[in-house]
Write a protein that holds these residues in place. Structure first.
Motif, PDB file in Angstrom:
ATOM      1  N   GLU A  76     -36.594  -8.635  57.967  1.00 40.20           N
ATOM      2  CA  GLU A  76     -36.298  -7.262  57.545  1.00 40.20           C
ATOM      3  C   GLU A  76     -35.017  -7.201  56.727  1.00 40.20           C
ATOM      4  N   ARG A  77     -34.066  -8.039  57.112  1.00 37.59           N
ATOM      5  CA  ARG A  77     -32.817  -8.091  56.359  1.00 37.59           C
ATOM      6  C   ARG A  77     -33.079  -8.622  54.950  1.00 37.59           C
ATOM      7  N   MET A  78     -34.002  -9.574  54.874  1.00 37.46           N
ATOM      8  CA  MET A  78     -34.360 -10.144  53.583  1.00 37.46           C
ATOM      9  C   MET A  78     -35.032  -9.087  52.693  1.00 37.46           C
ATOM     10  N   VAL A  79     -35.837  -8.238  53.300  1.00 39.49           N
ATOM     11  CA  VAL A  79     -36.481  -7.151  52.542  1.00 39.49           C
ATOM     12  C   VAL A  79     -35.403  -6.238  51.956  1.00 39.49           C
ATOM     13  N   ASP A  80     -34.404  -5.928  52.774  1.00 38.07           N
ATOM     14  CA  ASP A  80     -33.310  -5.083  52.285  1.00 38.07           C
ATOM     15  C   ASP A  80     -32.553  -5.765  51.151  1.00 38.07           C
ATOM     16  N   MET A  81     -32.392  -7.070  51.261  1.00 36.86           N
ATOM     17  CA  MET A  81     -31.687  -7.823  50.216  1.00 36.86           C
ATOM     18  C   MET A  81     -32.484  -7.781  48.913  1.00 36.86           C
ATOM     19  N   VAL A  82     -33.787  -8.006  49.014  1.00 36.45           N
ATOM     20  CA  VAL A  82     -34.652  -7.974  47.822  1.00 36.45           C
ATOM     21  C   VAL A  82     -34.572  -6.595  47.166  1.00 36.45           C
ATOM     22  N   ASP A  83     -34.606  -5.564  47.972  1.00 32.96           N
ATOM     23  CA  ASP A  83     -34.514  -4.200  47.448  1.00 32.96           C
ATOM     24  C   ASP A  83     -33.172  -3.977  46.750  1.00 32.96           C
TER      25      ASP A  83
END
Ligand SMILES: [Zn+2]
Length: 286
Positions: A76-83
């Motif tokens: 989920e943290r990675m999703v936020d980073m991608v965003d």
């Protein structure tokens, strides 16, 4: 790299809908699609694949709807980073191109996905589809980047993403279309034209990196590089150079089959964009 989580407005989350739920394994048809994708997008997926065919893991956890994914806090943290990276990089391009810029989204998927460019499995690696003007990414690729290609660090991941957004810019500016036309007119030039397009996307990724290296960005809610981040991106650019991948795949280097450029070329063009921050210095076609 410093960044802060936003509203995920740059993400189209298909992690719950792709993969498992009754999708067909990639099989031979998928391999053909990968080949077509490689042709359309200029991304040589087979190089990324290392020549293997890719059947997605059909034992994926059954989840439904884009919201209902089972994901670890790390993912989920990675999703936020991608965003955050997609938001930041697109801001750079909106500033550079004014009203010629149109936003794109990063489609997150697991295992396999249907795009306007066809059916793609995770093993194809991240790609941009000019047909629907979206970036496609299976987060599992970031593990691959680290384990298989030895490119670690969040800015290495951000570079890959910024490269794909670079392809979006090429589509908006018509560069991609012109190149396809030139390739049709002179099929013998197809590979060298592809290399020019890919190196330009690397340079465009660098243009964003230039902005992200400015102080005070994190405080303003943007992405800001830390010392050592540039090295992560340069290392990643070198790690996915054609010569390196060919050596990994076949043990031999065949420059005439390059589609993305050598490690040295990829580093050089990324660095050029990074140093200048000016997309006009990214003319790899001259
Ligand atoms: Zn590319």
């Amino acid at each position: 790299m410093r960044w802060s989580a936003g509203d995920r407005g740059n993400i189209q989350d298909m992690r719950g809908r792709s993969g498992g739920g009754g999708m067909v394994p990639l099989g031979i048809g998928g391999v053909i699609v990968v080949a077509l994708l490689s042709m359309f997008t200029g991304v040589n997926f087979f190089d990324i694949l290392g020549g293997g065919s890719a059947a997605p893991d059909s034992a994926a956890v059954g989840t439904s709807g884009s919201g209902g994914v089972k994901a670890s806090p790390a993912e989920e943290r990675m999703v936020d980073m991608v965003d955050a990276v997609a938001r930041d990089a697109q801001q750079t391009w909106a500033e550079n191109l004014g009203n010629r810029y149109q936003p794109t989204k990063v489609v997150l998927f697991r295992d396999a996905i249907q795009s306007a460019c066809g059916y793609a499995g995770s093993a194809t690696g991240p790609f941009y589809c000019p047909g629907d003007r979206k970036v496609y990414l299976d987060l599992g690729f970031f593990d691959e980047l680290q384990r298989r290609f030895g490119a670690s660090g969040d800015f290495a991941q951000a570079y890959v993403l910024a490269h794909e957004i670079g392809h979006h810019v090429q589509t908006l500016l018509g560069t991609e279309g012109q190149m396809r036309q030139a390739q049709r007119a002179d099929p013998g030039s197809a590979n060298s034209m592809s290399v020019r397009l890919e190196l330009q996307a690397d340079c465009y990724a660098g243009v964003w990196g230039h902005d992200a290296s400015k102080a005070g960005r994190a405080a303003a809610g943007g992405v800001e590089l830390d010392p050592g981040d540039l090295e992560e991106a340069l290392n990643a650019a070198a790690a996915i150079g054609d010569d390196r991948l060919q050596k990994l795949g076949t043990g031999r280097v065949m420059p005439e089959k390059f589609t993305h450029g050598s490690s040295e070329q990829r580093r050089t063009w990324f660095k050029r964009g990074f140093d200048t921050g000016d997309p006009r210095t990214c003319d790899t076609f001259r």
